[in-house]
Design a protein around this motif. Structure first.
Motif: not given
Length: 519
Positions: A11-14, A63-76
C-alpha cells in the motif's frame, strides 16, 4: 477503483490519480485487494453511512486527507470537533500502526493545511452571507414558514429588488417587512394579498432566528467561494476547510440551510469543466438527514438539481449519515462511491434499512451483503467505488485505512494560533455595515417628516443594557437613529411599523398572559 491482487499488497506504493481507502478481505480476513477511489470519478459524489460509533468520522477524515494530499481543497462540517485533528501530526497509536501493517504499509504521520470557520465567529473565521444571497426559499425553510407566509416574504424580496433596497442583514429585512405592512393596501393590488398579520408572524419568526444567533451570520463581509478553494503553496496540499458545527447543530434548520446555500453558491459561481482529472473541491455534508427532514417539494427539487448538475462544475458532494434511508431515492441515485459501515437490525425499520443498503450495492457472489452489514466491526465497511467508465465495482468487505493526522480534536491553543496566522483573518474579522434597506427607508421617513416636528429625546436602554421589551420586539430600531434631533428609529417605529407593531404586541401579550389566565 483500482485493485491490486496477488501476494502481499504494498500500500505504500502510490498509485497516481487515486486515494487509498483500505484493503478488501475475504471470509478468512485475508487481504485480497486494495480499495482505491479514482480521483477522476470522485466528482460523481458519494455516501458514507453507518450506525453511531462504527467509524464514519474516521472514514471521513481518511478521505479528506486523501483529497488534500492530491491537491484537492475540502469543505467539511465538524459536528463534534473531532475532524480538527487534521491540523496536527498523527500520533501513531497502536491500533493505527496495526491496521497499516494489516494492509501492508508503513505508517507515516502527516498534517494538513486547515482553515477554521464558524458561523458564530467563536472557533474560526466568521461566515457571513447577505439576506439577498440566502433568498426567500432558504429563509422560509429556516423560519419554518407556511406557503402564505413564504409568499409574503417573496413579495418583500421583490419590492426590495424593484426599489433598489439592498437586503444585507436582518435589520434590513425587518425594515422591509415593516414597509410592506405599511403599504399593504397598495401592494396587494399588484402582488396579491399582503396582510399585516402575516407580516407580524414573519417578524416573530425573525426574532426566533436571531435568538439562535443568525443575526451574526447575515451581513458582510460575505464568504467568497474562492477562499474555500485554496492550495497550500509549500506542500501542494489542498486546504481542508472545517466548519465548527457543535453549536450550530442546536439550530438544525440554519445548519442544513446554510450548507445547501453554500452548495448552491458553488453551483452558481463555478464554470463548467466537465469531468476533470481531479475535483476542484470536495464537499462533505455530515448529518445529512437534516437537509431532507420536512423539506418541501420545491426544496427537494432544488437539492436534486444541485447534486445532479454540480458534478460538471468539478465539485464532489459526499453525504454522511447514519442510515441510507435518510437520503431520498432521487438523490441517492446520484451517489456513486459508497462506504457502508455497520447497521443494527433491532427493529423493523432497521431491518428495512439493512435490506435497502444491501440492495444498493453491485452484488458480490462471495458475500451475503445483508448479513455482513450487521456483522461489521469498528473500522470495517462495505465499499464499492466507481471504476472504469463510471460503473460501480463489486462490493467488498474492507478494512478502512486510518488517518495519518491526529485522530480527535486539536488542542484549543493550536486552533487559535492557526486562526490568528491565517491571511483570511483580516478579511473576515470585522463586520461591514454599509448603507442598505434599513438606512434608506429610515432616510425616506426622515425626509418626509413635517418640518416643525418636535424634537424628541431618543429612547434610552434600560438599566440591564437592553432597550426594553418593545425594543426587543423590534430588534433595536429605537436605538439606531442619527445623532441629534429626533431618533430615526422612533420615526421608523412611528410612521413605518405602526401596523406590524400592534400585531406583534397583541400576539406576545396573548402568549404571555393567555396561559396565566387559563391557569
Amino acid at each position: 477503483m483500482s485493485a491490486q491482487t496477488g501476494g502481499t499488497p504494498n500500500a505504500a506504493a502510490e498509485v497516481p490519480g487515486t486515494i487509498l481507502v483500505g484493503a478488501a478481505v475475504d471470509t478468512a480476513d485475508k487481504v485480497i485487494a486494495l480499495e482505491r477511489l479514482t480521483l477522476k470519478l470522485a466528482n460523481r459524489h458519494g455516501l458514507v453511512t453507518g450506525a453511531t460509533g462504527t467509524g464514519k468520522t474516521v472514514t471521513l477524515q481518511t478521505l479528506a486527507e486523501g483529497f488534500s494530499r492530491a491537491g484537492v481543497p475540502v469543505f467539511a462540517s465538524d459536528i463534534k470537533g473531532d475532524l480538527s485533528g487534521v491540523a496536527s501530526p498523527g500520533e501513531g497509536q497502536d491500533w493505527i500502526v496495526k491496521r497499516y501493517a494489516e494492509v501492508g504499509a508503513d505508517y507515516q504521520p502527516d498534517e494538513f493545511p486547515v482553515e477554521f470557520w464558524d458561523l458564530f465567529g467563536e472557533q474560526g473565521h466568521p461566515v457571513r452571507a447577505t439576506v439577498t444571497d440566502m433568498g426567500p426559499l432558504m429563509l422560509a425553510r429556516i423560519m419554518d414558514l407556511n406557503d402564505v407566509q413564504e409568499g409574503v416574504l417573496n413579495v418583500a424580496f421583490r419590492v426590495a429588488d424593484e426599489r433598489g433596497l439592498p437586503l444585507l442583514d436582518l435589520k434590513d429585512l425587518r425594515a422591509m417587512l415593516a414597509f410592506i405592512a405599511e403599504h399593504a393596501a397598495e401592494l396587494t393590488k399588484t402582488y396579491g394579498n399582503v396582510s399585516s398579520a402575516t407580516v407580524g408572524t414573519i417578524q416573530r419568526q425573525l426574532l426566533v432566528l436571531e435568538n439562535q444567533g443568525a443575526d451574526q451570520f447575515f451581513g458582510e463581509t460575505a464568504l467568497a467561494i474562492a477562499d474555500l478553494m485554496q492550495v497550500d503553496r509549500r506542500s501542494g496540499y489542498g486546504t481542508i476547510n472545517l466548519l465548527a458545527a457543535d453549536k450550530l447543530m442546536q439550530a438544525p434548520r440554519l445548519y442544513s440551510s446554510f450548507l445547501l446555500w453554500l452548495l448552491s453558491e458553488l453551483f452558481e459561481a463555478l464554470p463548467e469543466v466537465g469531468d476533470p482529472e481531479k475535483p476542484r473541491l470536495v464537499f462533505f455534508f455530515d448529518e445529512a438527514h437534516l437537509l431532507f427532514d420536512e423539506a418541501s417539494k420545491a426544496l427537494l427539487q432544488k437539492i436534486e438539481q444541485v447534486v445532479r448538475l454540480i458534478r460538471s462544475k468539478g465539485v464532489g458532494v459526499y453525504f454522511v449519515t447514519q442510515n441510507p434511508l435518510d437520503v431520498p431515492d432521487t438523490v441517492l441515485a446520484q451517489l456513486g462511491n459508497r462506504v457502508q459501515h455497520a447497521l443494527r437490525a433491532f427493529t423493523p425499520r432497521d431491518q428495512k434499512a439493512v435490506k435497502s443498503a444491501a440492495d444498493t450495492f453491485r452484488p458480490n457472489p462471495a458475500l451475503d451483503v445483508a448479513r455482513v452489514i450487521t456483522e461489521l466491526g469498528k473500522g470495517e465497511a462495505l465499499v464499492s467505488m466507481l471504476e472504469g467508465n463510471g460503473t460501480p465495482a463489486m462490493v467488498e468487505r474492507t478494512l478502512i485505512l486510518p488517518p495519518t493526522a491526529k485522530v480527535g480534536p486539536v488542542a484549543p491553543e493550536l486552533r487559535a494560533a492557526s486562526i490568528d496566522r491565517s491571511p483570511l483573518k483580516a478579511k473576515y474579522a470585522q463586520v461591514v455595515d454599509r448603507e442598505s434597506a434599513y438606512e434608506m427607508l429610515a432616510k425616506k421617513v426622515e425626509d418626509t417628516a413635517p418640518a416643525q416636528a418636535p424634537q424628541t429625546k431618543p429612547v434610552e436602554a434600560d438599566a440591564g443594557g437592553g432597550g426594553g421589551w418593545l425594543d426587543g420586539v423590534l430588534g433595536g430600531v429605537f436605538k439606531r437613529g442619527p445623532r441629534g434631533g429626533m431618533s430615526v428609529g422612533e420615526q421608523v417605529a412611528r410612521q413605518v411599523t405602526r401596523q406590524v407593531t400592534s400585531q406583534v404586541t397583541r400576539a406576545i401579550l396573548r402568549n404571555v398572559l393567555g396561559g396565566r389566565s387559563r391557569g
